[in-house]
Design an enzyme around this catalytic site. Structure first.
Site, PDB file in Angstrom:
ATOM      1  N   ASP A 181      40.228  71.294  26.485  1.00  0.00           N
ATOM      2  CA  ASP A 181      39.959  72.045  25.254  1.00  0.00           C
ATOM      3  C   ASP A 181      38.498  71.870  24.820  1.00  0.00           C
ATOM      4  O   ASP A 181      38.209  71.690  23.639  1.00  0.00           O
ATOM      5  CB  ASP A 181      40.921  71.612  24.138  1.00  0.00           C
ATOM      6  CG  ASP A 181      41.031  72.673  23.036  1.00  0.00           C
ATOM      7  OD1 ASP A 181      40.664  73.840  23.282  1.00  0.00           O
ATOM      8  OD2 ASP A 181      41.478  72.338  21.929  1.00  0.00           O
TER       9      ASP A 181
HETATM   10 MG    MG Z   1      39.761  70.344  17.713  1.00  0.00          MG
END
Ligand code: MG
Ligand code: ATP
Length: 319
Positions: A181
C-alpha cells in the site's frame, strides 16, 4: 540525479538477491526524543514469542500506558484514529484501531511493523492490546504525509523523497516483506525531511522459511496497484514487483503532481496508451514534462509484466 536513483534501484535489486540468499541487513535504530534507543528488531521473522515478550517489556520500560496527554488527531478513517501524544518534551503518534489480539505466527500489522528498523521506515516502538482495541505507539513525523505537500513540492525534495523511498523499500523487501500500500499518504516526513514508510496494514510476508511465495489477495489502493493484482479472478502474484510498480506511480506523481492513470487496466484510456501507444502518451500533459531519463526509469518500474519489471531493472543495473 537519474544516476543516483538508478544506483538506489540497483542497490534495491542487489538487496533483493541477498534476501533470497537469506542474509540479514545492518540497520540503525532511530532515536526517540533525541537520546534514548528503543527495542531493536529480532534477527528472524519467525520468533514470534520472543517478539511479543520484547514488545511487552518495551511498553513497560517506557511507560507508554500513563502520563501521555492527547494533543490532536493526526489522521482518521474507517480504520480508527491516529493521535499526537505528548509527555514532557517527548512526542509520539498513537494509532488506535479495532483489531483482535494477535496470535504468534499471525502476520498482522503490528507483528510485521515491529520488526522494521531502518531510517526510512517509521518506527513502531511497541503496541498494546486491550480487548479488541489495538494501540500502536509510533514515532511521530511532524511534517505529516507526503500527500499533503505534493502541490508545493520542488524537484529537489521530490528526488530526495523518491531516493529515500527506494532505500526504505529495499530494506522492507530484504526482511521478506512486501508493503502493498505504498502511496504518498503512507509516506511520512520528519522535521528534517526524512521520509518514513508507514502503515503496514496490508503488508505480508513474501518469503517464508527462506522460500519465496506468491500472494493472492486483491489489496491496495486502486491507482497504485499493478495490473497483475487488479486482474479479475484467481491470481498468484510475486511480492516485490507490486511495490516497485507503486514506486513508479509515486515517482510520476512526485514529478508531475498528477497520477498516470486511474487504474492499470486496458479500459482506462491512459493505461491503454501506456501499453499500446507510449509515444502518443508522451505528448499528453504530465508525461510531456518528463525528460528522457525519467521516462526510462518509469519504463522499468511501470513494466506491465511483473517478472520483466524485475529483470528489466537487473539488466539496467548491469550496464
Ligand atoms: Mg494509510
Ligand atoms: P486507512 O485504513 O483508512 O487507510 P490507515 O491505516 O491508512 O487508515 P495510517 O496511514 O497509519 O492509517 O494513518 C493515517 C494518517 O494519519 C496518515 O496518512 C498520516 O497523515 C497520519 N499519521 C499516521 N501516523 C503518523 C505519524 N506517526 N506521524 C504523523 N502523522 C501520522
Amino acid at each position: 540525479m537519474i544516476f543516483q536513483v538508478f544506483f538506489a534501484l540497483c542497490r534495491c535489486f542487489q538487496e533483493l538477491k541477498t534476501c533470497r540468499r537469506g542474509k540479514s541487513s545492518t540497520s540503525r535504530e532511530p532515536d526517540f526524543g533525541g537520546t534514548e534507543n528503543f527495542a531493536s528488531s529480532p534477527a528472524t521473522l519467525t520468533d514470534c514469542e520472543t517478539l511479543l515478550k520484547k514488545n511487552e517489556e518495551t511498553c513497560k520500560r517506557y511507560n507508554f500506558a500513563s502520563g501521555w496527554s492527547k494533543v490532536r488527531v493526526l489522521g482518521e478513517g474507517g480504520y480508527g484514529k491516529v493521535f499526537l501524544l505528548r509527555k514532557k518534551k517527548n512526542k509520539i503518534a498513537r494509532k488506535v484501531v479495532l483489531s483482535q489480539p494477535t496470535d504468534c505466527g499471525f502476520s498482522s500489522e503490528e507483528i510485521i511493523h515491529i520488526q522494521m528498523s531502518h531510517p526510512n521506515v517509521l518506527k513502531l516502538y511497541c503496541w498494546e492490546q486491550k480487548a479488541n482495541v489495538l494501540c500502536m505507539n509510533l514515532e511521530y513525523c511532524s511534517r505529516g504525509d507526503v500527500a499533503s505537500h505534493l502541490l508545493n513540492l520542488d524537484e529537489k525534495d521530490a528526488k530526495s523523497y523518491f531516493k529515500q523511498l527506494l532505500d526504505g523499500v529495499a530494506y522492507i523487501h530484504l526482511r521478506g516483506i512486501v508493503h502493498r500500500d505504498l502511496k504518498p499518504e503512507n509516506l511520512l516526513l520528519t522535521k528534517e525531511k526524512v521520509l518514513k514508510i508507514s502503515d503496514f496494514g496490508l503488508a505480508d510476508f513474501f518469503i517464508i522459511n527462506g522460500k519465496e511465495i506468491r500472494l493472492t489477495e486483491t489489496v491496495g489502493t486502486e491507482s497504485y496497484m499493478p495490473p497483475e493484482v487488479l486482474q479479475p479472478g484467481r491470481k498468484r502474484y510475486l511480492g516485490p514487483p507490486v511495490d516497485l510498480w507503486a514506486c513508479g506511480v509515486i515517482f510520476f506523481k512526485l514529478m508531475t503532481k498528477r497520477k498516470p492513470w486511474s487504474r492499470a487496466d486496458l479500459n482506462d484510456e491512459e493505461y491503454r496508451m501506456w501499453v499500446e501507444n507510449r509515444k502518443g502518451l508522451y505528448k499528453k500533459d504530465g508525461w510531456k514534462e518528463l525528460n528522457k531519463a525519467f521516462r526510462t526509469l518509469l519504463n522499468l518500474l511501470l513494466e506491465p509484466n511483473p517478472t520483466q519489471r524485475i529483470y528489466g531493472w537487473r539488466r539496467a543495473c548491469r550496464h
